[in-house]
Write an enzyme that holds these catalytic residues in place. Structure first.
Site, PDB file in Angstrom:
ATOM      1  N   GLU A   1       0.821  -1.205   0.000  1.00  0.00           N
ATOM      2  CA  GLU A   1       0.000   0.000   0.000  1.00  0.00           C
ATOM      3  C   GLU A   1       0.860   1.261   0.000  1.00  0.00           C
ATOM      4  OE1 GLU A   1      -3.536  -0.651   2.089  1.00  0.00           O
ATOM      5  OE2 GLU A   1      -4.147   1.449   2.112  1.00  0.00           O
TER       6      GLU A   1
ATOM      7  N   CYS B   1     -10.780  -1.802  14.570  1.00  0.00           N
ATOM      8  CA  CYS B   1     -11.083  -3.219  14.840  1.00  0.00           C
ATOM      9  C   CYS B   1     -11.139  -3.552  16.330  1.00  0.00           C
ATOM     10  CB  CYS B   1     -10.040  -4.110  14.190  1.00  0.00           C
ATOM     11  SG  CYS B   1      -9.762  -3.725  12.476  1.00  0.00           S
TER      12      CYS B   1
ATOM     13  N   LYS C   1     -15.651  -9.702   7.999  1.00  0.00           N
ATOM     14  CA  LYS C   1     -14.618 -10.588   7.444  1.00  0.00           C
ATOM     15  C   LYS C   1     -15.211 -11.926   7.015  1.00  0.00           C
ATOM     16  CE  LYS C   1     -10.926  -8.051   8.028  1.00  0.00           C
ATOM     17  NZ  LYS C   1     -10.170  -7.579   6.858  1.00  0.00           N
TER      18      LYS C   1
ATOM     19  N   GLU D   1       1.893   1.641  -3.435  1.00  0.00           N
ATOM     20  CA  GLU D   1       0.786   2.136  -4.261  1.00  0.00           C
ATOM     21  C   GLU D   1       0.591   3.639  -4.067  1.00  0.00           C
ATOM     22  OE1 GLU D   1      -2.921   0.203  -3.318  1.00  0.00           O
ATOM     23  OE2 GLU D   1      -3.945   0.980  -5.101  1.00  0.00           O
TER      24      GLU D   1
ATOM     25  N   GLU E   1     -16.287 -11.131   3.647  1.00  0.00           N
ATOM     26  CA  GLU E   1     -15.120 -10.896   2.784  1.00  0.00           C
ATOM     27  C   GLU E   1     -14.506 -12.216   2.335  1.00  0.00           C
ATOM     28  OE1 GLU E   1     -11.561  -7.960   3.629  1.00  0.00           O
ATOM     29  OE2 GLU E   1     -10.949  -9.994   4.126  1.00  0.00           O
TER      30      GLU E   1
ATOM     31  N   CYS F   1      -8.619  -2.161   3.910  1.00  0.00           N
ATOM     32  CA  CYS F   1      -8.558  -3.338   4.782  1.00  0.00           C
ATOM     33  C   CYS F   1      -9.831  -3.602   5.561  1.00  0.00           C
ATOM     34  CB  CYS F   1      -7.366  -3.264   5.721  1.00  0.00           C
ATOM     35  SG  CYS F   1      -6.956  -1.623   6.177  1.00  0.00           S
TER      36      CYS F   1
ATOM     37  N   GLU G   1     -13.519 -12.651  -5.945  1.00  0.00           N
ATOM     38  CA  GLU G   1     -12.443 -11.846  -6.528  1.00  0.00           C
ATOM     39  C   GLU G   1     -11.250 -11.719  -5.584  1.00  0.00           C
ATOM     40  OE1 GLU G   1     -15.437 -10.863  -5.760  1.00  0.00           O
ATOM     41  OE2 GLU G   1     -15.481  -8.886  -4.797  1.00  0.00           O
TER      42      GLU G   1
ATOM     43  N   SER H   1      -7.638   1.639  -2.564  1.00  0.00           N
ATOM     44  CA  SER H   1      -6.441   0.828  -2.788  1.00  0.00           C
ATOM     45  C   SER H   1      -6.840  -0.534  -3.328  1.00  0.00           C
ATOM     46  CB  SER H   1      -5.693   0.672  -1.458  1.00  0.00           C
ATOM     47  OG  SER H   1      -4.785  -0.411  -1.556  1.00  0.00           O
TER      48      SER H   1
END
Ligand code: SF4
Ligand code: SF4
Ligand code: SF4
Ligand code: FES
Ligand code: FES
Lengths: 157, 571
Positions: free
Chosen positions: B276, B501, B355, B279, B358, B296, B363, B316
């Site tokens: 990241e 989190c 999560k 990036e 996720e 994230c 993908e 991102s």
């Protein structure tokens, strides 16, 4: 008014118009179709859950279309004493729907109402604009069977 | 001004509610619908107190005035509270023995505290259909006491509005539009409604059964990964003080449960930073889309996919640390050890309910068919698992994580708190740009539990405007600015859950602001205590790039560690 006009009439993102808008949608369709609940939410930029919450909170809104025949069952005191609950139960069982709902074939809607001012002939139901008094489970069963027969014949012709 | 509570004088600020004064002075008044930080609704009336004229008023909503006299425990008050509880119970499935909130339920506690010993009111109970369709959050409307906390959380804090009060009177319930399942809505699965719920009407979808099946299968190589925020919270489930650091006990417990290998999601957090930070630099130097938003938090990602799909290019392309760890296990690690990836089962332990969703996104997986992360357990489910296995967590020895995906730095652990990803990325971006570390590794302006933290930082001759945002309602004006071409930011970190989190939807309950503060302090304590505090010094990461990935942002890295997001429709 046509459906499109409702969406033109109200500016986007003005949540305060929600109730007025729902009233207009109901005016167009006779009830609030789900697609319109979603569209009103997008139009006003409020969560769909909120629009649905409002639509189900107020008595004035219907979420199902009205049937061809609207049966209003009086649940006022006089009718209650004379057994209007039995009448309602019979109708519900016979048509397979609950009060407030419409049959799948869109022929009948059952609604309950408070005293309709015909206590002398209690228990009373009104089908469309016709009053039927002094009913029993049996006579209401016969009545509804007749309505159905008429519709069946009309279908065949 | 002065008020009297239970015959003692207290000083009060004008504008305080009775509840606020009582809380400050350590006088207990029970609450159900009250949610700190949000405006009170006065809906449940369990918090009633008696004032001088004999009136019962809700303490959570009633402002104090000079000379007020309050009784929190008069006969009238006790009676009123008890009947409220009895009425709630009368409309509640008496299900405690098999309820997920058994032992951690406000209604159960109140019934015990007020000595309810019989079912005094009997009547028709409201019915409602279980909603088990989503991969992350389940609803059990029959247990709902209509306090409205979830609704306010979802609308006011998370700005999603997936659920609301529907119908009226006896039939009122909290539900999505048209009474459909949560998975047809824009619900981002943040689980904050679960955290808000005082009873068992909202809960995570449990995958314990699947986890045990994999563990019990001798042909399957089960690998666990543990997210940063779990290690500063799980202790609460076993009576340890909030903020207890239990990093070493976790792998010890997992091995005793029968997990074959224990890797650290903090390793993958370090890896995320390498990608990241790279990036960010590429976008700044190459004129790419700015600001760069972090990727994230899966709740945040789903939020953008539903509400701002035209801004997805700003996000991102890095997978989340959970996603990266899964991908590296099923590719690099499988290759290195010669274990067939089909025989590897990755079990994540996450502070998060999103999560779970996720992990099932196609993908995100290297093969695009089989998931890289096979099952996700919340911190709470992990605690349940230990209890079932008879593990006394408090007595676990300290053990380490396994190589080659177990080493981590302080930059990895701070992912657990809002602002941490930003800080970790800046540490490494600084190094990548200037070849040196920041003079001070600590970048404190983005720390803390506030929903929005903004700052600027000079790196080389560029000044970067950065922000760390948590709680989704805080992000809208940043997104509006981007939409209108007015944003002056370079880098924005977003965490769906308020505070990050550490306050995730899968963390131990009940969660209070004090506990979240302690968890946050513990996160930075771990960072401070580690010898290496920057991701670029993680030796295992260097090896991973040397042996497999090449360089950050390189071809292989893109194949394994990056992804894309898609517009989502919902009702
Ligand atoms: S929600 Fe609470 S009171 Fe209701 S069944 Fe579960 S533990 Fe018992
Ligand atoms: S999980 Fe989050 S988005 Fe979904 S209903 Fe709960 S609070 Fe709302
Ligand atoms: S689901 Fe839980 S938080 Fe929401 S209204 Fe019901 S009891 Fe309250
Ligand atoms: S109560 Fe039925 S008509 Fe009056
Ligand atoms: S907590 Fe005060 S009215 Fe519910």
């Amino acid at each position: 008014m046509r459906s499109e006009e409702v969406y033109k009439k109200y500016p986007r993102n003005e949540a305060s118009n929600m109730i007025a808008m729902l009233q207009d949608v109901q005016e167009v369709h006779g009830y609030l179709p789900e697609d319109d609940i979603i569209r009103v939410a997008k139009h006003l930029n409020v969560p769909t859950s909120r629009v649905y919450g409002v639509a189900t909170f107020y008595n004035q809104f219907r979420l199902t279309p009205l049937g061809k025949h609207v049966i209003r069952v009086c649940r006022g005191t006089a009718c209650h004493v004379k057994g209007s609950l039995d009448i309602l139960n019979t109708l519900e069982a016979e048509l397979g729907i609950k009060a407030g709902e419409t049959t799948k074939d869109l022929q009948f809607t059952i609604e309950t109402v408070a005293c309709i001012g015909a206590c002398s002939i209690a228990p009373v139901i009104v089908i469309d604009d016709k009053y039927y008094g002094g009913l029993t489970s049996k006579s209401v069963y016969k009545l509804i069977t007749e309505y159905r027969k008429k519709e069946d014949q009309a279908d065949k012709q | 001004m002065n008020i009297k509570i239970n015959n003692n004088e207290f000083w009060a600020n004008p504008g305080d509610t009775i509840l606020q004064v009582a809380k400050r002075e350590g006088i207990k008044i029970p609450t159900l619908c009250y949610l700190s930080d949000l405006s009170p609704t006065g809906a449940c009336r369990i918090c009633v107190v008696e004032i001088e004229n004999g009136q019962l008023v809700p303490a959570c909503a009633y402002p104090v005035y000079d000379g007020m006299v309050v009784q929190t425990n008069s006969k009238k008050v006790r009676r009123s509270r008890k009947s409220i509880i009895e009425l709630l119970i009368a409309n509640h499935p008496q299900d405690c023995l098999v309820c997920v909130r058994n032992g951690c339920c406000d209604l159960q506690d109140l019934a015990a505290e007020y000595g309810v010993r019989s079912y005094r009111y009997v009547g028709e109970k409201r019915s409602g259909k279980l909603d088990l369709a989503s991969p992350a959050v389940e609803r059990d409307p029959e247990k709902c006491i209509l306090c409205g906390r979830c609704v306010r959380m979802c609308h006011e804090v998370q700005n999603v509005g997936a659920i609301d009060f529907v119908d009226r009177g006896f039939y009122s319930q909290v539900a999505p539009a048209m009474n459909r399942s949560l998975n047809t809505t824009a619900c981002v699965y943040c689980g904050q409604c679960i955290v808000a719920c005082p009873v068992g009407a909202l809960r995570e979808k449990s995958y314990l059964k699947q986890a045990w099946e994999a563990i019990n299968d001798p042909d399957i190589h089960v690998i666990a990964q543990v997210a940063p925020a779990v290690r500063v919270a799980i202790g609460e489930e076993f009576g340890m003080a909030p903020g207890s650091i239990t990093t070493g006990k976790i792998p010890a417990a997992l091995r005793r449960i029968g997990i074959n290998e224990v890797f650290d999601t903090n390793f993958a957090a370090d890896l995320t930073i390498m990608e990241e930070a790279n990036e960010l630099i590429e976008r700044i130097q190459g004129g790419g889309k700015l600001p760069l938003f972090t990727s994230c938090s899966p709740g945040w990602i789903k939020y953008v996919e539903h509400f701002y799909p035209e801004l997805l290019e700003y996000i991102s392309t890095c997978k989340s640390p959970q996603g990266m760890q899964g991908a590296v296990i099923k590719s690099y690690y499988a290759q290195k050890t010669g274990i067939d990836p089909k025989k590897i089962y990755v079990l994540s332990i996450m502070p998060c309910t999103a999560k779970k969703f996720e992990a099932g996104r196609p993908e995100l997986s290297v093969s695009h068919t089989e998931p890289d992360v096979d099952v996700v357990l919340s911190t709470r489910e992990f605690a349940r698992m230990m209890r079932i296995a008879g593990i006394d967590f408090t007595r676990m020895p300290d053990e380490g994580f396994d190589d080659p995906l177990g080493e981590s730095t302080g930059a990895g652990v701070i992912f657990g708190a809002s602002g941490g990803v930003m800080e970790a990325a800046l540490r490494t971006a600084h190094y990548m740009i200037t070849g040196k570390d920041m003079d001070r590794i600590d970048f404190t302006p983005v720390r803390g539990l506030q929903g929005v933290k903004e700052s600027s930082i000079k790196i080389g001759n560029a000044t970067l405007n950065v922000a760390a945002v948590s709680g989704l309602h805080n992000i809208d004006h940043f997104l509006e600015d981007v939409r209108n071409g007015k944003s002056t930011y370079h880098f924005i970190e977003v965490m769906a859950c308020p505070g990050g989190c550490i306050n995730g939807g899968g963390q131990p309950l009940p969660s209070t602001p004090e506990k979240i503060q302690k968890r946050m302090e513990a996160i930075y304590e771990i960072d401070r205590s580690l010898p290496k505090r920057c991701s670029h010094y993680n030796e295992s990461i260097k090896t991973l790039y040397d042996e497999f990935l090449g360089k950050p942002g390189g071809h292989k890295s893109h194949e394994i560690l990056h992804t894309h997001f898609t517009k989502r429709e919902s009702i």
